[in-house]
Every structure is written in structure tokens, then in C-alpha cells.
Write an enzyme that holds these catalytic residues in place. Structure first.
Site, PDB file in Angstrom:
ATOM      1  NE  ARG A 139      -3.004  -0.231   3.199  1.00  0.00           N
ATOM      2  CZ  ARG A 139      -3.785   0.528   3.947  1.00  0.00           C
ATOM      3  NH1 ARG A 139      -4.906   0.986   3.448  1.00  0.00           N
ATOM      4  NH2 ARG A 139      -3.458   0.814   5.175  1.00  0.00           N
ATOM      5  CG  ASP A 140       3.682   4.492   1.136  1.00  0.00           C
ATOM      6  OD1 ASP A 140       3.415   5.151   0.107  1.00  0.00           O
ATOM      7  OD2 ASP A 140       4.344   4.956   2.088  1.00  0.00           O
ATOM      8  CG  LEU A 141       4.875  -1.324  -3.388  1.00  0.00           C
ATOM      9  CD1 LEU A 141       4.503  -2.252  -4.540  1.00  0.00           C
ATOM     10  CD2 LEU A 141       6.211  -1.702  -2.785  1.00  0.00           C
ATOM     11  CB  THR A 182       3.297   8.281  -1.640  1.00  0.00           C
ATOM     12  OG1 THR A 182       3.900   7.797  -0.438  1.00  0.00           O
ATOM     13  CG2 THR A 182       3.990   9.545  -2.092  1.00  0.00           C
TER      14      THR A 182
END
Ligand code: ADP
Ligand code: MG
Length: 306
Positions: A139-141, A182
Site C-alpha cells: 500500500r505504499d510502494l 503517497t
């Protein structure tokens, strides 16, 4: 004795794994020396991820060993808690830092790409048994959450927003807030909040979109384009949700391919992969396993061994 997760990692008072605790890097230079963290204009939105139990910190697939989880600890009284994760220190820093100061040849590109997708594939895959792990979506790659090891392979870091799938109960560890991560790397279904949160695959498909953008960042450096973040030419440096929604959801724009990519067979193939990762329809995106298999074939055809 402190409670531990199935993998032996001490759990927090509410069963959570250390997420926003102090990190100690073994072999790291003293504070203020060589390693420095760059200011992040695209800071994460949202709060702590609800990842609980069972994952040993940062994860890497089998391409080149593990990220080097060394230990975890927890200290505290009733009113405060300090969580520690001790991992290997990687002097190359994040992929973002690495691409900022290094150009790549095809071999280096394929190594970075293959090891990143191996890490993601490992994260997404549930492994059964006592040494097993749940399926996890990151969920935040982004390039700042991938680390580059000395040998030129990547490992996936920063599981602070990850969610896991509980196959015993068939439940997703449902996050309170869906718009986390992000903004620059958020897929359309997260930006417009249509992601189906009851279906774990949705979170994995969202990861694949971000992975496509990361492949684009890597590949730029192979033809010596200047290092850039995805959508650098379409949104401002700290884009709002509205900026991103306009470009990604309404105009359905994606990072462009420099013409030169089409003159090299390998870059053309990686371009095709990223295109199929960032499809607007989540269900049309490639899975991590599919990307990994394609990259294995490409490595073999170039006679590159990892
Ligand atoms: N093991 C490590 N070795 C070297 N640098 C690291 C390591 N872990 C993190 N970093 C650096 O610190 C930055 C922030 O780490 P990260 O785990 O993403 O935490 P945060 O939750 O603050 O985003 C990374 O982008 C990377 O530059
Ligand atoms: Mg981070």
C-alpha cells in the site's frame, strides 16, 4: 516473557508489530555521516497500518536473500512504548537515492526490476505452515520504500501501511482509511475511493500499479534520461489529491515512454510490462508472479544470472 508473533517478533501491547519505532541499522555510519535522508516532498498520507503479527519486518524475495531482519524489541511503561526494529544497513540507500546518482545498463536494470518484483511476489503470496506468512499488500510502494543492496538487488522496505489477508477467517485486515500511501503513486481506484476493500486482491492490484511506475523510474535511467518521479511533468512537486485525480482518473494519463525505448528490445519489453501494470482497470493489471516470470525469461535470454 514478552509475547511474540509466530515468527518470534515481539508484539506491541495491542498485538501490533513494530511499525513506527526506532530503527537501528547494523553497520550504519554514525548519525550525520554518509547516510542522509532526503526531504520527501511526497510524504505519506494516512496513519498507521493495521498489520498485525507474523511478518518479520522488511521483506525480500528469494532473488538475493532477505533484507536482513536482525531483531526486534519493545520497551515501555503503561503510558509510552518504544518499538525497535534492527535490520541490515544498506549504504546505497533507497532506490530513489540510487537512481539519482547512478545510470543503469540493461543488466543492472533487470537485476533491480527482478529483485523488486520477487520481493513483492513474496509479500503477496500466502505461505502455509509454521514457517509460513500471510498474504500482504504493501500500500505504499514507491522508489523511496525500496532499498538497494550492495550487490545491485533491491528489497522492499517500510511495511508501515501494509495490510494482511487472514485466510482462516477469509477477512482482510480492513484499514480505517483507504486513501493512504503517497498521492503520486496512488492508483485511480484509491484516488477516487472505489477500491473494493472487502476483496484482498484489490490491494495487491493497487500495489501493481505503483510497481509499474517504479519500473518506469528505473528504465529511464537505462537510456540515461534524467532521474524523475512519475508524473513529474504533469503535476506539481507536492501534488494534491485533485491534481492526481485529474491526471490519473479523469485524463487517464500515464508516464510517457521516451522514443529511444522502442529501439531496444529489452526496454520495449519492460515498457510493455509497466504499461500492463498501470492499467486503469485493476483487474486487467499483471500479477506480481506474471511480471516475475516474464523478467526471469528476459534474464535468461540475456544470459544474466542473479
Ligand atoms: N536498512 C536501511 N539501510 C539504509 N537506508 C535505509 C534503511 N531503511 C531505511 N532507509 C532510508 O530511510 C528512508 C526512510 O525509511 P522507511 O523505512 O521508508 O521509513 P519511513 O516510515 O520514515 O518512510 C528510506 O527511504 C531510506 O532512504
Ligand atoms: Mg518510507
Amino acid at each position: 516473557m514478552r509475547p511474540t508473533s509466530p515468527r518470534g517478533v515481539p508484539e506491541g501491547p495491542d498485538g501490533t508489530l513494530p511499525q513506527r519505532g526506532l530503527r537501528l541499522w547494523l553497520g550504519a555510519p554514525p548519525a550525520g555521516a554518509a547516510h542522509h535522508r532526503q526531504a520527501d516532498p511526497d510524504a505519506e498520507a494516512g496513519g498507521q497500518g493495521p498489520l498485525r503479527g507474523g511478518v518479520d519486518g522488511e521483506v525480500e524475495g528469494r532473488a538475493g536473500g532477505r533484507q536482513g531482519f536482525i531483531a526486534a524489541d519493545i520497551k515501555g511503561t503503561g503510558s509510552w512504548t518504544q518499538l525497535y526494529l534492527i535490520t541490515d544497513y544498506h549504504e546505497n540507500g533507497s532506490l530513489y537515492d540510487y537512481l539519482g546518482s547512478n545510470t543503469l545498463d540493461v543488466r543492472a536494470l533487470l537485476k533491480l526490476a527482478y529483485s523488486s518484483i520477487s520481493g513483492l511476489c513474496h509479500l503477496h503470496t500466502e505461505i502455509y505452515g509454521t514457517q509460513g506468512k500471510p498474504a500482504i499488500a504493501h500500500r505504499d510502494l514507491k522508489s523511496k520504500n525500496i532499498l538497494v543492496k550492495k550487490n545491485g538487488t533491491c528489497c522492499i522496505a517500510d511495511l508501515g501501511l501494509a495490510v494482511k489477508f487472514n485466510s482462516d477467517t477469509n477477512e482482510v485486515d480492513i484499514p480505517r482509511n483507504l486513501r493512504v500511501g503517497t498521492k503520486r503513486y496512488m492508483p485511480p481506484e484509491v484516488l477516487d475511493e472505489t477500491l473494493n476493500r472487502n476483496y484482498f486482491q484489490s490491494f495487491m492490484m493497487a500495489d501493481m500499479y505503483s510497481l509499474g511506475l517504479i519500473l518506469w523510474e528505473m528504465t529511464r535511467r537505462c537510456m540515461v534520461e534524467d532521474p524523475q518521479l512519475p508524473y513529474y511533468d504533469l503535476v506539481p512537486s507536492d501534488p494534491s489529491y485533485e491534481d492526481m485525480r485529474e491526471v490519473v482518473c479523469f485524463k487517464k494519463q500515464r508516464p510517457s515512454f521516451p522514443n529511444r525505448w522502442s529501439s531496444d528490445e529489452c526496454l520495449r519489453q519492460v515498457g510493455k510490462l509497466m504499461f500492463e501494470c498501470w492499467a486503469h482497470n485493476p483487474a486487467s493489471r499483471l500479477t506480481a508472479l506474471r511480471v516475475k516470470k516474464t523478467l526471469v525469461k528476459m534474464l535468461e535470454s540475456q544470459d544474466i544470472k542473479l
